[in-house]
Design an enzyme around this catalytic site. Structure first.
Site, mmCIF file in Angstrom:
data_model
loop_
_atom_site.group_PDB
_atom_site.id
_atom_site.type_symbol
_atom_site.label_atom_id
_atom_site.label_comp_id
_atom_site.label_asym_id
_atom_site.label_seq_id
_atom_site.Cartn_x
_atom_site.Cartn_y
_atom_site.Cartn_z
ATOM 1 N N VAL A 97 12.831 33.829 39.727
ATOM 2 C CA VAL A 97 12.179 34.471 38.579
ATOM 3 C C VAL A 97 10.661 34.307 38.604
ATOM 4 C CG1 VAL A 97 14.178 34.266 37.065
ATOM 5 C CG2 VAL A 97 12.430 32.466 37.045
ATOM 6 N N LYS A 98 10.132 33.541 39.568
ATOM 7 C CA LYS A 98 8.699 33.305 39.617
ATOM 8 C C LYS A 98 7.986 34.449 40.339
ATOM 9 C CE LYS A 98 8.882 29.276 37.544
ATOM 10 N NZ LYS A 98 10.227 28.755 37.666
ATOM 11 N N HIS A 99 6.686 34.287 40.572
ATOM 12 C CA HIS A 99 5.867 35.386 41.091
ATOM 13 C C HIS A 99 6.254 35.802 42.504
ATOM 14 C CE1 HIS A 99 3.543 33.744 37.752
ATOM 15 N NE2 HIS A 99 3.084 34.965 37.612
#
Length: 386
Positions: free
Chosen positions: A183-185
């Site tokens: 879910v991170k960049h």
């Protein structure tokens, strides 16, 4: 109802990513190979740090940073309660005590003034968290740390690509931790990175992820043995990341700036639409910071609504919008309560928790998805207005 569920966050994997991973799968090295160092060098260059150490996940990275900082039994480390549990758990792993400082009511980041109030003779380090991707006031926090001879481990799990006063996050604190969860960049599946400019810390981080074992001739006590020789210098862990993961990371890193641009475009549209919506407060942005926008959190003005947060949350979920809540204050958890932490420690954080909802934000969202989220949020909030 929209046909597809829209999660609050999601990775974006394309054919370039798949090709990079397949290439490693066909190579001689699946782990402890050349892709790890390649990824680390490119990551360090991106954030403007001298060194980067990639590990199995973000929690492992935080644990490694606490070890490298020399945190141990009898020490206290100040952090925020508005974070994922790992930001505090890593302190416990080293036998130290988390001390929770309250947050700024506008940015939701840790309040430097409360950090000052919480410092004691036992304080060893500060772990500020860049909540939602907005950098903390890191200059102020570094100044406090320098006054008291403390280590700063910036938890930048949310803020890869963000900058503070023109400097990339990852190049300012003594150590900075990043998460590479889906879910991170960018993602490596699971993964974490610590960046630093300090070679001594760099060497400790590398040792810690490989059982405390090294073959580095500069670090060996006995330099007379043959090429097979290695030594265990510390009690470390197996926190290695694989070449497979790092190949994905290298490919993802090339697209990071485009991902962030898309996130900022979504934010612009959200802000335009939701800033006009009575009953909702949109995120505040501190001057001199440029968030990389991991999360978009709306704060409900519950006094204007004839429903509580749960009812609104359920109404949005019923329309296939994958809202979430970030975060439950860490010391609310039974494990922390059993250690003696009680509600009332950080009143601003506790009040905020009662009224926040995270709405979807990720680069792969279509314009149709964005408008759907805006329309449903608006309809639900307007329905419950007093």
């Amino acid at each position: 109802m929209t046909k597809n569920f829209i999660p609050y966050g999601q990775q974006w994997i394309d054919e370039d990513d798949i090709r990079e991973v397949v290439e490693v799968l066909r190579s001689n090295y699946l782990t402890t190979g050349p892709k790890i160092e390649e990824f680390e060098k490119k990551f360090a260059t991106y954030v403007g740090a001298k060194y980067a150490v990639a590990l199995a996940n973000g929690t492992a990275a935080l644990h490694a940073a606490c070890f490298a900082a020399g945190i141990g039994e009898g020490d206290e480390v100040i952090t925020t309660p508005m974070t994922f549990a790992a930001s505090a758990n890593c302190i416990l792993y080293q036998g130290a005590t988390p001390v929770f400082a309250d947050i700024d009511p506008n940015t939701y980041n840790i309040d430097p003034a409360d950090i000052r109030r919480k410092i004691t003779q036992k304080t060893k380090a500060i772990i500020p968290v860049d909540f939602t991707g907005q950098p903390v006031l890191i200059d102020e926090i570094m100044a406090i740390a320098n006054e008291h001879n403390l280590i700063v481990i910036q938890d930048a799990a949310h803020s890869l690509g963000a900058d503070y006063k023109g400097r990339k996050i990852g190049s300012i604190a003594h150590m900075t931790e990043f998460s590479l969860h889906p879910v991170k960049h960018i993602t490596t599946g699971e993964g974490g990175v610590i960046t630093t400019d300090d070679k001594s810390l760099y060497n400790k981080l590398k040792l810690f992820r490989t059982h405390g074992i090294t073959r580095d001739s500069e670090l060996l006590h006995n330099k007379e043995e043959g090429p097979w020789y290695y030594e265990q210098l510390e009690l470390g862990y197996n926190y290695r990341i694989t070449d497979i993961q790092c190949a994905l990371g290298i490919s993802q890193l090339r697209k990071l700036d485009d991902f962030i641009l898309r996130r900022r475009a979504i934010i612009k549209r959200y802000n335009e639409a939701l800033n006009r919506l009575e009953g909702v407060v949109i995120p505040y942005q501190e001057q001199n910071t440029n968030s990389s926008w991991h999360l978009y959190i709306i704060k409900l003005e519950l006094e204007k609504l004839k429903a509580n947060r749960r009812a609104i949350f359920d109404a949005l979920r019923a329309q296939n919008i994958g809202v979430n809540v970030h975060y439950i204050p860490v010391y609310y958890f039974p494990y922390y309560q059993q250690m003696g932490y009680t509600k009332g420690l950080c009143p601003t954080a506790e009040k905020l928790y009662e009224s926040i909802i995270t709405i979807p934000l990720f680069p792969k969202m279509s314009d149709t998805d964005i408008e759907y989220v805006i329309n449903v949020v608006s309809k639900v909030i307007n329905y419950y207005l007093k």
